[in-house]
Scaffold this motif. Structure first.
Motif, short mmCIF file in Angstrom:
data_model
loop_
_atom_site.label_atom_id
_atom_site.label_comp_id
_atom_site.label_asym_id
_atom_site.label_seq_id
_atom_site.Cartn_x
_atom_site.Cartn_y
_atom_site.Cartn_z
N VAL A 167 -8.17 -10.59 -6.69
CA VAL A 167 -8.76 -10.68 -5.80
C VAL A 167 -9.94 -10.26 -6.09
CG1 VAL A 167 -8.48 -10.53 -3.45
CG2 VAL A 167 -6.82 -12.21 -4.34
N THR A 168 -11.15 -9.63 -5.44
CA THR A 168 -11.58 -8.30 -5.32
C THR A 168 -12.50 -8.19 -4.25
OG1 THR A 168 -13.93 -10.57 -6.01
CG2 THR A 168 -12.98 -9.26 -7.91
N GLY A 169 -11.90 -7.45 -3.42
CA GLY A 169 -12.04 -7.58 -1.89
C GLY A 169 -10.51 -7.01 -1.45
N ALA A 170 -10.34 -5.72 -0.61
CA ALA A 170 -9.22 -5.52 -0.92
C ALA A 170 -8.75 -5.61 1.31
CB ALA A 170 -8.09 -4.16 -1.10
N GLY A 171 -9.85 -5.79 1.71
CA GLY A 171 -10.16 -6.41 3.46
C GLY A 171 -9.00 -6.66 3.62
N PRO A 172 -8.44 -7.20 5.22
CA PRO A 172 -7.86 -8.05 5.36
C PRO A 172 -8.08 -9.56 4.72
CG PRO A 172 -8.81 -6.70 7.03
CD PRO A 172 -8.84 -6.54 5.93
N ILE A 173 -9.36 -9.89 5.09
CA ILE A 173 -9.61 -11.87 3.82
C ILE A 173 -9.23 -11.66 3.31
CG2 ILE A 173 -10.94 -13.47 3.36
CD1 ILE A 173 -10.43 -12.74 6.62
N GLY A 174 -9.77 -10.29 1.87
CA GLY A 174 -9.03 -9.90 0.54
C GLY A 174 -7.30 -10.68 0.67
N ILE A 175 -6.56 -9.39 1.40
CA ILE A 175 -4.94 -9.32 1.10
C ILE A 175 -4.23 -10.42 1.78
CG2 ILE A 175 -3.37 -8.35 2.70
CD1 ILE A 175 -4.54 -6.37 0.64
N GLY A 176 -5.08 -11.18 3.12
CA GLY A 176 -4.66 -12.40 2.87
C GLY A 176 -4.30 -13.57 1.79
N THR A 177 -5.35 -13.27 1.22
CA THR A 177 -5.65 -14.63 0.12
C THR A 177 -4.31 -13.81 -1.21
OG1 THR A 177 -8.33 -14.60 0.57
CG2 THR A 177 -7.84 -15.09 -1.80
N ALA A 178 -5.07 -12.57 -1.18
CA ALA A 178 -3.29 -12.36 -2.52
C ALA A 178 -2.04 -12.79 -1.99
CB ALA A 178 -4.03 -10.67 -2.04
N LEU A 179 -2.12 -12.74 -0.68
CA LEU A 179 -0.41 -12.73 -0.15
C LEU A 179 -0.32 -14.65 -0.69
CD1 LEU A 179 -0.12 -11.15 3.15
CD2 LEU A 179 1.09 -10.56 0.47
N PHE A 180 -1.62 -15.24 -0.12
CA PHE A 180 -0.78 -16.65 -0.59
C PHE A 180 -1.09 -17.41 -1.90
CE2 PHE A 180 -1.64 -16.24 4.32
CZ PHE A 180 0.35 -17.49 4.28
N ALA A 181 -2.24 -16.18 -2.30
CA ALA A 181 -1.90 -16.47 -4.32
C ALA A 181 -0.78 -16.33 -4.82
CB ALA A 181 -2.72 -15.90 -4.91
N ARG A 182 0.55 -15.14 -4.29
CA ARG A 182 1.56 -14.52 -4.54
C ARG A 182 2.50 -15.44 -4.34
NH1 ARG A 182 3.10 -8.86 -3.17
NH2 ARG A 182 3.59 -9.13 -0.88
N LEU A 183 2.20 -16.33 -3.03
CA LEU A 183 3.15 -16.81 -2.30
C LEU A 183 3.08 -18.19 -3.29
CD1 LEU A 183 3.32 -17.08 1.57
CD2 LEU A 183 5.23 -16.14 -0.22
N ALA A 184 1.80 -18.69 -3.96
CA ALA A 184 2.24 -19.83 -4.47
C ALA A 184 2.10 -19.44 -6.55
CB ALA A 184 0.65 -20.06 -5.39
N GLY A 185 2.29 -18.54 -6.57
CA GLY A 185 3.55 -18.63 -7.88
C GLY A 185 2.32 -17.87 -9.06
#
Length: 335
Positions: A167-185
């Motif tokens: 995930v490039t860009g660790a602002g709120p949208i990037g963090i949200g994307t990262a959290l759900f990617a992690r939940l996806a395994g």
């Protein structure tokens, strides 16, 4: 209107660099098919910062900002019920809407951008755009929308167990994307220009694999690249720099949007059989996925919430928030 209750406080971006607390008429009757919602909490988004900075391409001033919204139904059988507001008002008639894709409606109207938003005491919205937020606090419910954008991007990408993603860009949208990617395994890596943001991502959310753009990361276990690269930077050069990081068979998911043209080497892209996926806004199913994850305790909402500010204090604080945004995840406003 001649009584105090006929008016309400609203946060208006009068022009770039000028935020004001203004009295605006309070909606007292909703059009047919719409409902009145008394706002409970509002999230400040990167879009709001861009509006303040004069960088938003689709906005006319003055504008009541605010599209990350929770509130209580004002009247009727559901009076008092806590809801999340989907701020993407679709036409219901275009091809995208007819095919169940109202998030990319050809005539979409976004609260706080194309029309006045919810940084106020009460708003009228289509009934189909409010979703019950049972089991959540108003503050949690106000964070659903920005997380739904990341959840939608992850769903669009098909990310799953065993994938290695960046995930490039660790602002709120990037963090949200990262959290759900992690939940996806997936195994999640982050990249950002700001070491402050990367440190926040580690300290608050446990993302240990972090890089800055000048690092050569395609080595060792990462020598073959990433299965999915999500861009949440809003920067054309960053998007282009992500293409060479794709593994063969990988996907580039554009969560952010830029006005610039984007180029890539077709031979490199073709031999990878890579995909470019645009991801715009979110669907009702994404909002519901986020709320289910919150109820299950899978999303650290306390860590996401950086500060709560009273609406009356926001005009005097806004410029400072813009300057401090690398140190913040999500600031919420209390009407």
């Amino acid at each position: 209107m001649d009584t105090k209750t006929d008016m309400m406080e609203s946060i208006v971006c009068v022009e770039p660099g000028q935020m004001a607390l203004e009295q605006r008429p309070r909606p007292v009757k909703a059009p047919e098919g719409w409902v009145l919602v008394d706002i409970a909490a509002i999230g400040i988004c990167g879009t709001d910062y861009h509006i303040f900075e004069g960088k938003h391409p689709f906005l006319d001033y003055p504008r009541v900002i605010g599209h990350e919204l929770s509130g209580h139904i004002e009247s009727g059988p559901d009076a008092g019920k806590l809801v999340v507001i989907n701020p993407y008002l679709s036409c219901g008639a275009c091809r995208a809407c007819r095919r169940g894709k109202p998030n990319c409606c050809s005539a979409v109207s976004v609260l706080g951008v194309h029309r006045d938003g919810g940084m106020c005491a009460r708003i009228a919205v289509p009934a189909e755009n409010v979703y019950p937020a049972d089991g959540l606090t108003p503050q949690q419910a106000a964070m659903v929308e920005f997380l739904a954008i990341g959840a939608h991007a992850v769903a669009r990408s098909g990310t799953g167990e065993g994938d290695v993603v960046l995930v490039t860009g660790a602002g709120p949208i990037g963090i949200g994307t990262a959290l759900f990617a992690r939940l996806a395994g997936a195994e999640v890596h982050l990249m950002d220009l700001s070491p402050t943001r990367l440190d926040l991502a580690r300290d608050l959310f446990g993302f240990e694999k972090r890089y800055q753009p000048d690092e050569d990361i395609l080595a060792g276990a990462l020598s073959e690249g990433f299965d999915v690269v999500f861009d949440a930077t809003g920067n054309a050069r960053a998007i282009e720099a992500g293409f060479p990081l794709l593994a063969h068979g990988g996907s580039a998911v554009l969560v952010s949007v830029v006005k610039d043209d984007i180029t890539f080497a077709d031979s490199e892209f073709h031999k990878r059989e890579a995909r470019i996926i645009g991801s715009r806004n979110a669907l009702k199913s994404d909002f519901e996925r986020v709320m289910a994850a919150m109820r299950a305790g899978d999303i650290p909402t306390d860590a996401l919430q950086s500060e709560v500010i009273a609406m009356a204090d926001l005009p005097g604080r806004f410029a400072d928030l813009v300057g401090a945004r690398d140190h913040l995840v999500k600031v919420l406003v209390r009407p």
